[in-house]
Design an enzyme around this catalytic site. Structure first.
Site, mmCIF file in Angstrom:
data_model
loop_
_atom_site.group_PDB
_atom_site.id
_atom_site.type_symbol
_atom_site.label_atom_id
_atom_site.label_comp_id
_atom_site.label_asym_id
_atom_site.label_seq_id
_atom_site.Cartn_x
_atom_site.Cartn_y
_atom_site.Cartn_z
ATOM 1 N N TYR A 136 0.854 -1.188 0.000
ATOM 2 C CA TYR A 136 0.000 0.000 0.000
ATOM 3 C C TYR A 136 0.884 1.229 0.000
ATOM 4 C CZ TYR A 136 -3.195 3.626 1.660
ATOM 5 O OH TYR A 136 -3.920 4.774 1.782
ATOM 6 N N GLU A 223 -3.879 7.483 -3.930
ATOM 7 C CA GLU A 223 -3.725 6.209 -3.228
ATOM 8 C C GLU A 223 -3.539 5.063 -4.216
ATOM 9 O OE1 GLU A 223 -6.227 4.584 0.390
ATOM 10 O OE2 GLU A 223 -7.235 4.074 -1.481
#
Length: 422
Positions: A136, A223
């Site tokens: 991530y 993101e």
């Protein structure tokens, strides 16, 4: 902390900072969320490693696009629903296909599907990836520190909010310099903390690129989940590279005017009709989860009013700033927007007349009360310019309006009325 009606903040907020002032959290909601394929377009344009993708609106288009990827040597393709909500995979909105027939069948199954109240109108078709690791990585706006923060975790493909609450130590955080941006040593530090030492140069370039995209595009969130280590066939055998397999970008609504073409990136099919109406009326409006509708002039005063409502035991149903100089027709439109929310049990109007004239606001309130389709208790506090005239207008009207001398009194009455109406 305030949440929008979807129940999720626009940017991940570290658990140790979730007790900060509501204004900082609320401001992060006023964004333009981009569909995955549009987010990938911005990232690809910035030179970041985004794998090939296509967008289809019909099963036939998906079949044609899949055929092209199979012809290029892909063993499989992924078909993904394009919706602005999470949980696509769990809802069956992400499918792997190993033939053109399977790709067409997947698109047929996904298009028209309902995912959390959103109808799927498009799918993204992309070559399947041989994933070695998932991570991530995101650039977010840390309003508490007033800096861009790079967040990363070696555990990708999971809900970052859940990970932040259960295992905050699993998330690495690095703040970019407010003037110099993310420094090369910081990008390398994040790469090492994610265990990407074998891909140091590429990982550092991605870290730098995410922050650059955030600044260049006036984004609130960039993101990547997952950022993946992908195995591919090279000239000398298998090689591993980093790829941005999924992307989420939200743009600052207030900065759209600085970017030609950004306004067109909105997905009007999924936007709340109330938000569109508020934007057309030039009203700053954000729907929340409470039952006390708020109408205030000035963002700071609006946030103070909402905080006082919460302190008194109530829950604001919205953030609504009618701005300075609001005329009666604008006030009436603001009232209509508040009443469009069936959960509103009471309305609190708090006006400090500076540029905005109290008598204009009062006329708008009376007009709105005469036209409203359902009866909701209203508490009004107006001070400042022409407040005495406003008081006369409200007193002379036949509308059911409760007035208050002080803000504390107005808040207490609104919370009481909302409680009795619930």
């Amino acid at each position: 902390m305030y949440r929008n009606r979807g129940g999720r903040l626009a940017t991940p907020v570290p658990p140790d900072r979730r007790d900060t002032a509501g204004a900082a959290t609320l401001c992060s909601v006023a964004t333009v969320k981009l569909q995955e394929f549009r987010a990938k377009t911005l990232l690809s344009r910035a030179g970041l490693p985004v794998p090939a993708y296509s967008v289809a609106a019909t099963p036939a288009e998906a079949r044609e696009q899949a055929a092209a990827y199979f012809a290029d040597g892909s063993a499989a393709v992924v078909v993904k629903a394009q919706v602005l909500v999470g949980g696509r995979g769990k809802a069956g909105g992400v499918k792997l296909a190993r033939s053109v027939d399977e790709a067409e069948a997947a698109a047929t199954a996904i298009l028209g599907m309902d995912i959390k109240g959103i109808t799927v109108r498009r799918v993204l078709v992309a070559p399947g990836a041989d994933i070695v690791r998932e991570l991530y990585l995101a650039a977010v706006l840390d309003r508490t520190e007033q800096r861009i923060m790079l967040m990363g975790s070696a555990e990708g493909g999971v809900e970052i909010e859940t990970l932040a609450e259960e295992r905050p130590d699993a998330i690495a955080r690095i703040h970019a310099h407010p003037q110099l941006g993310l420094q090369p040593f910081q990008a390398r530090e994040m790469a090492f903390r994610l265990g990407l030492g074998d891909h140091l140069q590429q990982a550092a370039a991605i870290c730098t690129g995410l922050v650059k995209v955030m600044i260049d595009e006036d984004a609130d969130l960039v993101e990547i989940n997952p950022l993946a280590v992908v195995r591919e066939e090279g000239q000398d055998g298998p090689v591993e590279t980093l790829q941005l397999l999924d992307a989420k970008v939200t743009l600052d609504d207030s900065a759209l005017g600085r970017h030609k073409g950004h306004e067109a990136l909105r997905d009007l099919d999924e936007e709340d009709p109330t938000d569109m109406e508020a934007r057309e009326a030039q009203l700053s409006f954000i729907r929340l989860e409470g039952n006390i509708g708020c109408m205030v002039n000035g963002a700071g005063l609006a946030m103070t009013t909402m905080d006082l409502v919460k302190r008194a035991g109530g829950e604001p149903a919205n953030f609504l700033d009618i701005g300075g100089g609001a005329r009666s027709d604008k006030v009436a439109e603001a009232m209509r927007l508040i009443l469009s929310d069936s959960s509103v049990q009471a309305i609190l109007v708090n006006i400090f007349g500076g540029i905005a004239r109290g008598d204009e606001v009062a006329r708008g309130l009376v007009e709105a009360r005469e036209k409203q389709t359902r009866s909701v208790p209203m508490v009004v506090r107006i001070v400042g310019t022409n407040a005495d005239i406003a008081a006369e207008i409200l007193a002379a009207s036949e509308a059911d309006i409760v007035t208050a001398e002080s803000l504390d009194e107005a808040v207490e009455k609104a919370v009481e009325l909302a409680g009795s109406a619930a």
